[in-house]
Structure formats: structure tokens, C-alpha cells
Design a protein around this motif. Structure first.
Motif, PDB file in Angstrom:
ATOM      1  N   ASP A  78       1.049  -0.989   0.233  1.00 35.24           N
ATOM      2  CA  ASP A  78      -0.035   0.289  -0.234  1.00 35.24           C
ATOM      3  C   ASP A  78       1.002   1.490  -0.346  1.00 35.24           C
ATOM      4  OD1 ASP A  78       0.912  -0.213   2.759  1.00 35.24           O
ATOM      5  OD2 ASP A  78      -1.080  -0.722   3.731  1.00 35.24           O
ATOM      6  N   SER A  79       2.104   0.960  -0.314  1.00 46.36           N
ATOM      7  CA  SER A  79       2.471   2.041  -0.428  1.00 46.36           C
ATOM      8  C   SER A  79       3.029   3.172  -1.398  1.00 46.36           C
ATOM      9  CB  SER A  79       4.307   2.199   0.184  1.00 46.36           C
ATOM     10  OG  SER A  79       5.171   1.396  -1.028  1.00 46.36           O
ATOM     11  N   CYS A  80       3.282   4.598  -1.864  1.00 45.79           N
ATOM     12  CA  CYS A  80       3.377   5.224  -2.845  1.00 45.79           C
ATOM     13  C   CYS A  80       5.147   4.738  -4.153  1.00 45.79           C
ATOM     14  CB  CYS A  80       3.527   6.376  -2.960  1.00 45.79           C
ATOM     15  SG  CYS A  80       4.715   7.129  -2.818  1.00 45.79           S
ATOM     16  N   ASP A  81       5.537   3.586  -3.016  1.00 40.72           N
ATOM     17  CA  ASP A  81       6.956   3.208  -3.808  1.00 40.72           C
ATOM     18  C   ASP A  81       6.931   1.751  -4.916  1.00 40.72           C
ATOM     19  OD1 ASP A  81       9.509   2.160  -4.891  1.00 40.72           O
ATOM     20  OD2 ASP A  81      10.304   1.702  -1.960  1.00 40.72           O
TER      21      ASP A  81
ATOM     22  N   PRO B 107      -2.172  -2.874  -5.429  1.00 42.65           N
ATOM     23  CA  PRO B 107      -3.520  -3.231  -5.912  1.00 42.65           C
ATOM     24  C   PRO B 107      -3.604  -2.677  -6.868  1.00 42.65           C
ATOM     25  CG  PRO B 107      -3.226  -1.370  -4.774  1.00 42.65           C
ATOM     26  CD  PRO B 107      -1.643  -1.607  -4.812  1.00 42.65           C
ATOM     27  N   ALA B 108      -5.321  -4.159  -7.591  1.00 40.03           N
ATOM     28  CA  ALA B 108      -5.811  -4.038  -8.497  1.00 40.03           C
ATOM     29  C   ALA B 108      -7.044  -4.548  -9.017  1.00 40.03           C
ATOM     30  CB  ALA B 108      -4.822  -4.577  -9.910  1.00 40.03           C
ATOM     31  N   LEU B 109      -8.029  -4.601  -9.874  1.00 34.65           N
ATOM     32  CA  LEU B 109      -9.275  -5.927  -9.856  1.00 34.65           C
ATOM     33  C   LEU B 109      -8.689  -5.654 -11.344  1.00 34.65           C
ATOM     34  CD1 LEU B 109     -12.190  -3.896  -8.095  1.00 34.65           C
ATOM     35  CD2 LEU B 109     -11.064  -5.906  -8.081  1.00 34.65           C
ATOM     36  N   GLY B 110      -8.805  -7.115 -11.713  1.00 35.83           N
ATOM     37  CA  GLY B 110      -9.134  -6.731 -13.437  1.00 35.83           C
ATOM     38  C   GLY B 110     -10.292  -6.906 -14.214  1.00 35.83           C
ATOM     39  N   LEU B 111     -10.335  -6.662 -15.582  1.00 42.44           N
ATOM     40  CA  LEU B 111     -11.417  -6.429 -16.626  1.00 42.44           C
ATOM     41  C   LEU B 111     -11.694  -7.780 -17.037  1.00 42.44           C
ATOM     42  CD1 LEU B 111     -12.224  -2.983 -17.282  1.00 42.44           C
ATOM     43  CD2 LEU B 111     -12.742  -4.213 -15.477  1.00 42.44           C
TER      44      LEU B 111
ATOM     45  N   ASP C  93       0.776  15.960 -13.304  1.00 37.06           N
ATOM     46  CA  ASP C  93       1.525  13.933 -13.154  1.00 37.06           C
ATOM     47  C   ASP C  93       0.555  14.214 -12.289  1.00 37.06           C
ATOM     48  OD1 ASP C  93       3.972  14.374 -15.354  1.00 37.06           O
ATOM     49  OD2 ASP C  93       4.688  14.470 -13.541  1.00 37.06           O
ATOM     50  N   ILE C  94       0.580  12.322 -12.544  1.00 36.51           N
ATOM     51  CA  ILE C  94      -0.335  11.436 -11.254  1.00 36.51           C
ATOM     52  C   ILE C  94       0.390  11.730 -10.176  1.00 36.51           C
ATOM     53  CG2 ILE C  94      -0.990   9.011 -10.664  1.00 36.51           C
ATOM     54  CD1 ILE C  94      -2.086   8.976 -13.664  1.00 36.51           C
ATOM     55  N   ASP C  95      -0.318  11.851  -8.839  1.00 36.60           N
ATOM     56  CA  ASP C  95      -0.040  11.875  -7.502  1.00 36.60           C
ATOM     57  C   ASP C  95       0.465  10.076  -7.336  1.00 36.60           C
ATOM     58  OD1 ASP C  95       1.236  11.249  -5.210  1.00 36.60           O
ATOM     59  OD2 ASP C  95      -0.082  13.435  -4.599  1.00 36.60           O
ATOM     60  N   PRO C  96       1.137   9.359  -7.261  1.00 39.24           N
ATOM     61  CA  PRO C  96       1.431   7.825  -7.056  1.00 39.24           C
ATOM     62  C   PRO C  96       0.361   7.836  -5.224  1.00 39.24           C
ATOM     63  CG  PRO C  96       3.592   8.456  -6.431  1.00 39.24           C
ATOM     64  CD  PRO C  96       3.383  10.104  -7.072  1.00 39.24           C
ATOM     65  N   ASP C  97       0.702   8.465  -4.341  1.00 36.45           N
ATOM     66  CA  ASP C  97       0.173   8.527  -3.335  1.00 36.45           C
ATOM     67  C   ASP C  97      -1.549   8.523  -3.227  1.00 36.45           C
ATOM     68  OD1 ASP C  97       0.112   7.831  -0.282  1.00 36.45           O
ATOM     69  OD2 ASP C  97      -0.422   9.550   0.176  1.00 36.45           O
ATOM     70  N   ASP C  98      -1.843   9.807  -3.889  1.00 37.96           N
ATOM     71  CA  ASP C  98      -2.938   9.490  -4.011  1.00 37.96           C
ATOM     72  C   ASP C  98      -3.586   8.549  -4.819  1.00 37.96           C
ATOM     73  OD1 ASP C  98      -5.854  11.701  -4.450  1.00 37.96           O
ATOM     74  OD2 ASP C  98      -5.292  11.016  -6.313  1.00 37.96           O
ATOM     75  N   SER C  99      -3.003   8.341  -5.969  1.00 37.38           N
ATOM     76  CA  SER C  99      -3.868   7.329  -6.998  1.00 37.38           C
ATOM     77  C   SER C  99      -3.650   5.767  -6.132  1.00 37.38           C
ATOM     78  CB  SER C  99      -3.066   7.072  -7.984  1.00 37.38           C
ATOM     79  OG  SER C  99      -3.471   6.138  -9.246  1.00 37.38           O
ATOM     80  N   VAL C 100      -2.543   5.311  -5.214  1.00 35.32           N
ATOM     81  CA  VAL C 100      -2.465   4.087  -4.190  1.00 35.32           C
ATOM     82  C   VAL C 100      -3.815   4.375  -2.899  1.00 35.32           C
ATOM     83  CG1 VAL C 100      -1.816   3.135  -2.995  1.00 35.32           C
ATOM     84  CG2 VAL C 100      -0.216   3.745  -5.179  1.00 35.32           C
TER      85      VAL C 100
END
Length: 184
Positions: free
Chosen positions: A90-93, A100-104, A140-147
Motif C-alpha cells: 500500500d505504499s507509493c513506492d 493494488p488492482a482489479l481485473g476486467l 502528473d498523477i500523484d502516486p500516493d493519491d492514486s494508490v
């Protein structure tokens, strides 16, 4: 806004309304608005911007490098080295995986199409990154926010499933879907 995404409103649904494109040099990304609804009622804490690669949408051939076609897709759990529904970091590293992910499912010739965190301009070839508003192409996408956004979505869907996802990988999540509208 939810009136613009058509279809049955039963169950858990990630709604995506694509509305614009960003260009940075030769790179292109699709920008959309996302929101989660359950039984047609929006979850106010699960809304934001989604980012995909450029279009037009196409589900064939495999590896075409474009975003998905408009449509409704089933949600499945995913287990992979880089991204997973289970046991994710769950880190932004982004050097520490899996994220984390879900598939389609139901994506035609396309395989391993995921909803996962992003970083930078875009971290996706056919997948969907969740983020806060990106008003300009130089943002840019903020990795912490995105996670955090992907984890919040996963936890909400897991709660909808009674506190536990079905199966242990590549298992369809009952009464859940992603609906994508728009071809900017």
C-alpha cells in the motif's frame, strides 16, 4: 452526471465518463471522470479522475496499445507480480510490488486489463489509473493519491461482497461491473 452512463444500476458499479485528451509531446492520455455507485446511488467518497492511454477504444487486436472500447465489463480479481487484488503493497513506492488492482473480463482479444494506481503522466497500456483532478497536460498523477484511491475502491467492493472477495485470482466478482462511456 450518472444519467450519462446508461445501463442497469443494480449491484456495485464503477462508472467512467471519458471527456478529453491530454497531450505532452508525443504522449497522449485520455481523461475521464469516475464514480462508484451501488444500486444506482453514488458513493461520494469514491469519485475522481481516471486516466487511460489514447484512443480510439479498441478491444482487438491484442496488444494494440489503445484504451478499451466503450462498454460494460465484468470485474474479476487479479493476482500478478506487479498488481494484485490480494496481498498488495500500500505504499507509493512503485519499486515495491504488487500494487493494488482489479481485473476486467469481457475485453475481447485484450488480456490483463486492470484498474490500478498510476504515477507520472500515465502508467497504463490499456489499463485504467485512478487519480485526483488533472486539469492540465503538464500535471502528473500523484502516486500516493492514486494508490489510496485504488485501495478505497477495492475495500468498498470487498465490503459489498460480504467482507471477502470470491476465489483467489481471476474470479468474477458477482454483481459488479465497469461501464465506460465516451470516445473523445
Amino acid at each position: 452526471m450518472s444519467d450519462e452512463v446508461k445501463g442497469p444500476v443494480e449491484g456495485w458499479r464503477l462508472n467512467i465518463l471519458r471527456h478529453s485528451m491530454h497531450r505532452r509531446g508525443k504522449r497522449v492520455r485520455t481523461i475521464g471522470h469516475y464514480w462508484v455507485s451501488v444500486g444506482g446511488v453514488t458513493r461520494a467518497h469514491l469519485t475522481g479522475t481516471c486516466v487511460e492511454c489514447g484512443g480510439p477504444g479498441a478491444n482487438a487486436p491484442e496488444g494494440n496499445g489503445r484504451r478499451l472500447a466503450e462498454g460494460e465489463y465484468a470485474i474479476v480479481t487479479h493476482v500478478g507480480a506487479a498488481y494484485s487484488t490480494f496481498g498488495y503493497d500500500d505504499s507509493c513506492d512503485f519499486s515495491v510490488t504488487p500494487k493494488p488492482a482489479l481485473g476486467l473480463a469481457g475485453t475481447g482479444d485484450r488480456t490483463e486489463i486492470l484498474i490500478h494506481p498510476g504515477i507520472g503522466f500515465l502508467r497504463s497500456v490499456g489499463c485504467i489509473n485512478l487519480t485526483k483532478d488533472l486539469e492540465e497536460a503538464d500535471m502528473d498523477i500523484d502516486p500516493d493519491d492514486s494508490v489510496r484511491r485504488v485501495i478505497a475502491m477495492l475495500k468498498d467492493l470487498e465490503t459489498f461482497c460480504g467482507g471477502r472477495f470470491p476465489g483467489d485470482g481471476a474470479t468474477q466478482v458477482p454483481r459488479s461491473s465497469v461501464v465506460i462511456v465516451g470516445e473523445p
